[in-house]
Design a protein around this motif. Structure first.
Motif, mmCIF file in Angstrom:
data_model
loop_
_atom_site.group_PDB
_atom_site.id
_atom_site.type_symbol
_atom_site.label_atom_id
_atom_site.label_comp_id
_atom_site.label_asym_id
_atom_site.label_seq_id
_atom_site.Cartn_x
_atom_site.Cartn_y
_atom_site.Cartn_z
ATOM 1 N N ASP A 37 0.853 -1.182 0.000
ATOM 2 C CA ASP A 37 0.000 0.000 0.000
ATOM 3 C C ASP A 37 0.892 1.235 0.000
ATOM 4 N N PHE A 38 0.283 2.392 -0.162
ATOM 5 C CA PHE A 38 1.041 3.635 -0.343
ATOM 6 C C PHE A 38 0.315 4.785 0.320
ATOM 7 N N VAL A 39 1.024 5.918 0.440
ATOM 8 C CA VAL A 39 0.415 7.139 0.970
ATOM 9 C C VAL A 39 0.409 8.202 -0.136
ATOM 10 N N ASN A 40 1.550 8.812 -0.392
ATOM 11 C CA ASN A 40 1.655 9.797 -1.478
ATOM 12 C C ASN A 40 2.208 9.091 -2.713
ATOM 13 N N ASN A 41 1.489 9.204 -3.817
ATOM 14 C CA ASN A 41 1.836 8.373 -4.967
ATOM 15 C C ASN A 41 1.664 9.133 -6.276
ATOM 16 N N THR A 42 2.745 9.201 -7.048
ATOM 17 C CA THR A 42 2.670 9.622 -8.444
ATOM 18 C C THR A 42 3.025 8.405 -9.267
ATOM 19 N N PHE A 43 2.106 7.959 -10.109
ATOM 20 C CA PHE A 43 2.271 6.718 -10.872
ATOM 21 C C PHE A 43 1.895 6.960 -12.329
ATOM 22 N N GLN A 44 2.297 6.028 -13.198
ATOM 23 C CA GLN A 44 1.889 6.133 -14.594
ATOM 24 C C GLN A 44 0.923 5.013 -14.934
ATOM 25 N N ALA A 45 -0.041 5.333 -15.813
ATOM 26 C CA ALA A 45 -1.025 4.351 -16.268
ATOM 27 C C ALA A 45 -1.605 4.822 -17.584
ATOM 28 N N GLN A 46 -2.258 3.918 -18.281
ATOM 29 C CA GLN A 46 -2.947 4.282 -19.514
ATOM 30 C C GLN A 46 -4.217 5.058 -19.165
ATOM 31 N N ASN A 47 -4.580 5.995 -20.042
ATOM 32 C CA ASN A 47 -5.735 6.841 -19.741
ATOM 33 C C ASN A 47 -7.016 6.387 -20.436
ATOM 34 N N GLY A 48 -7.055 5.142 -20.888
ATOM 35 C CA GLY A 48 -8.249 4.627 -21.553
ATOM 36 C C GLY A 48 -8.108 4.595 -23.050
ATOM 37 N N SER A 49 -7.298 5.497 -23.604
ATOM 38 C CA SER A 49 -7.086 5.532 -25.054
ATOM 39 C C SER A 49 -5.731 4.934 -25.430
ATOM 40 N N GLY A 50 -5.018 4.384 -24.451
ATOM 41 C CA GLY A 50 -3.714 3.789 -24.716
ATOM 42 C C GLY A 50 -2.555 4.713 -24.406
ATOM 43 N N GLU A 51 -2.828 6.009 -24.253
ATOM 44 C CA GLU A 51 -1.777 6.966 -23.921
ATOM 45 C C GLU A 51 -1.424 6.845 -22.448
ATOM 46 N N ARG A 52 -0.125 6.883 -22.147
ATOM 47 C CA ARG A 52 0.321 6.762 -20.764
ATOM 48 C C ARG A 52 0.593 8.146 -20.176
ATOM 49 N N LYS A 53 0.073 8.361 -18.973
ATOM 50 C CA LYS A 53 0.237 9.634 -18.287
ATOM 51 C C LYS A 53 0.565 9.392 -16.826
ATOM 52 N N ASN A 54 1.057 10.422 -16.152
ATOM 53 C CA ASN A 54 1.313 10.371 -14.720
ATOM 54 C C ASN A 54 0.133 10.965 -13.962
ATOM 55 N N TYR A 55 -0.205 10.345 -12.848
ATOM 56 C CA TYR A 55 -1.281 10.819 -11.989
ATOM 57 C C TYR A 55 -0.765 10.863 -10.552
ATOM 58 N N THR A 56 -1.322 11.752 -9.749
ATOM 59 C CA THR A 56 -0.901 11.881 -8.356
ATOM 60 C C THR A 56 -2.108 11.789 -7.436
ATOM 61 N N ILE A 57 -1.995 10.947 -6.395
ATOM 62 C CA ILE A 57 -3.048 10.855 -5.392
ATOM 63 C C ILE A 57 -2.415 10.770 -4.004
ATOM 64 N N GLU A 58 -3.177 11.159 -3.001
ATOM 65 C CA GLU A 58 -2.801 10.968 -1.603
ATOM 66 C C GLU A 58 -3.814 10.014 -0.996
ATOM 67 N N HIS A 59 -3.329 8.956 -0.370
ATOM 68 C CA HIS A 59 -4.210 7.886 0.097
ATOM 69 C C HIS A 59 -3.992 7.615 1.578
ATOM 70 N N HIS A 60 -5.092 7.472 2.308
ATOM 71 C CA HIS A 60 -4.997 7.165 3.739
ATOM 72 C C HIS A 60 -5.977 6.057 4.100
#
Length: 420
Positions: free
Chosen positions: A315-338
């Motif tokens: 598991d994670f707390v502060n996270n910037t990760f990369q993933a596909q955005n639904g159209s196949g393009e890869r982008k970075n996203y940032t979330i804070e999780h508790h």
């Protein structure tokens, strides 16, 4: 105009509420560090045969690097010699050939998996490390690499046809012609009737292998025969996934579990009684807590191996990760999780640490937390910008102590970069 203004305010308020969802911070547990250890000190019970290591995301440097760190710890502490990845069975054998024999390069071997999430610097370094380890190790201490997924055709088809070149070249020519249109590039263009015909042809190959088992083994070896039979099963599984699209996720986890059992049995016959399996948290965990309601690989493994299956989640707390955005393009996203579990250890200075739930139960406060249902990080390879505004879209509600035997927490996670 008043209606428009009120609507705007309502939407803004709703957006703010969604933005705040999941951002509440829980209480830190005093002296929580007493119940943690470094990853290199992970200790697994001696009776365990299969260790599952889960990734909360596929797109973080830390989770990919942890594959090597966890494997290295288990090599040193538990004499584990077999690593299994949630990746193509046939393609993974290209990695196995590289780390055992130096065939090709680490980058070429990783690309054989044909999975974008693994085309990273971290994965290439891991494969190169396994190669270098084997080059310096005694024969009895060498390590082995497998995949237990079935979402590709090419390398399993090649392995099967190469086997027929040895044991039945005439039969091999017939099967090669029957499989000529079945490739990774064309597989999604196959019609239902073509897939049904392919399924019948694979059944005929499996029947031929079974009928001529003794003869084929004499011309090759028992191990080579077993691999050929498994290659045929992988091709059939891939085809069945296409033919049962509405049941895809459920069927895939069942196949993942079946293929892992094949690897465990095969390697046990070679004298390797412990296996490390790396996959997404949703495949590793034991309670099938996914929102889609299908049975996870981890639950299958828990039913088969019982206490001999040991699951380590992340598991994670502060996270910037990369993933596909639904159209196949890869982008970075940032979330804070508790959640209650990660926040219990929020005063620990180390960025990455391991929590053994059996040890955590020595603290009544931590025992209550790991036994409490909560939302755990769970991000696949597809993500949209708006997902981060509601916790239920990037977490799974589960009870940590029921789903896992331990947890690796990453407090600050950074994104991988896919090598095209």
């Amino acid at each position: 105009m008043v209606f428009v203004k009120k609507s705007f305010l309502l939407i803004s308020a709703l957006f703010l509420l969604l933005s705040l969802a999941g951002c509440g911070k829980g209480e830190a547990v005093k002296d929580a560090s007493k119940y943690t250890s470094a990853v290199e000190d992970i200790d697994i019970p001696n009776y365990v045969k299969v260790i599952g290591f889960g990734e909360a995301t596929h797109g973080n440097v830390e989770f990919q690097t942890l594959k090597k760190d966890v494997f290295q710890a288990l090599i040193n502490n538990e004499n584990v010699r077999v690593f299994v990845l949630e990746g193509d069975f046939g393609g993974a054998q290209q990695i196995n050939q590289f780390i055992l024999n130096g065939t090709g390069t680490a980058e070429e071997a990783v690309k054989a998996l044909d999975y974008g999430i693994y085309k990273t610097e971290q994965m290439i370094e891991f494969v190169q490390w396994m190669h270098d380890y084997n080059m310096a190790a005694d024969e009895k201490d060498r390590i082995y690499f497998y995949g237990n997924d079935m979402q590709r055709y090419d390398y399993s088809k090649k392995g099967l046809l190469d086997y027929y070149e040895v044991v039945n070249s005439e039969g091999g020519k017939k099967y090669k012609a029957q499989l000529k249109d079945v490739t990774n590039k064309t597989m999604r263009d196959l019609s239902t009737s073509q897939l049904e015909e392919l399924d019948k042809n694979i059944d005929a190959i499996i029947k031929d292998l079974q009928k001529n088992k003794d003869s084929y083994e004499k011309q090759s070896s028992k191990e080579a025969y077993l691999f050929a039979a498994q290659y045929a099963q992988i091709i059939k599984q891939r085809t069945q996934l296409f033919l049962n699209d509405s049941n895809y996720m459920s069927l895939r986890d069942e196949y993942l579990a079946n293929n892992l059992q094949w690897i465990v049995d095969f390697e046990a016959a070679q004298g390797h009684d412990k296996v490390l399996m790396s996959a997404h948290n949703g495949h590793i965990e034991k309670t099938s807590a996914n929102m889609a309601g299908y049975k996870s690989m981890g639950q299958y493994l828990d039913e088969v191996y019982k206490d001999a299956y040991y699951a380590i989640g992340t598991d994670f707390v502060n996270n910037t990760f990369q993933a596909q955005n639904g159209s196949g393009e890869r982008k970075n996203y940032t979330i804070e999780h508790h959640n209650a579990l990660v926040d219990a250890f929020s005063e620990i200075k180390d960025n990455i640490f391991y929590v053994d739930f059996k040890k955590a139960n020595e603290s009544q406060e931590l025992a209550d937390i790991v036994a409490k249902e909560q939302r755990m990080g769970n991000i696949g390879d597809d993500f949209s910008f708006w997902y981060k505004f509601t916790q239920m879209l990037y977490t799974i509600k589960m009870t940590p102590a029921e789903a896992y035997d331990g947890m690796i927490i990453v407090q600050e996670a950074t994104p991988t970069k896919v090598i095209e």
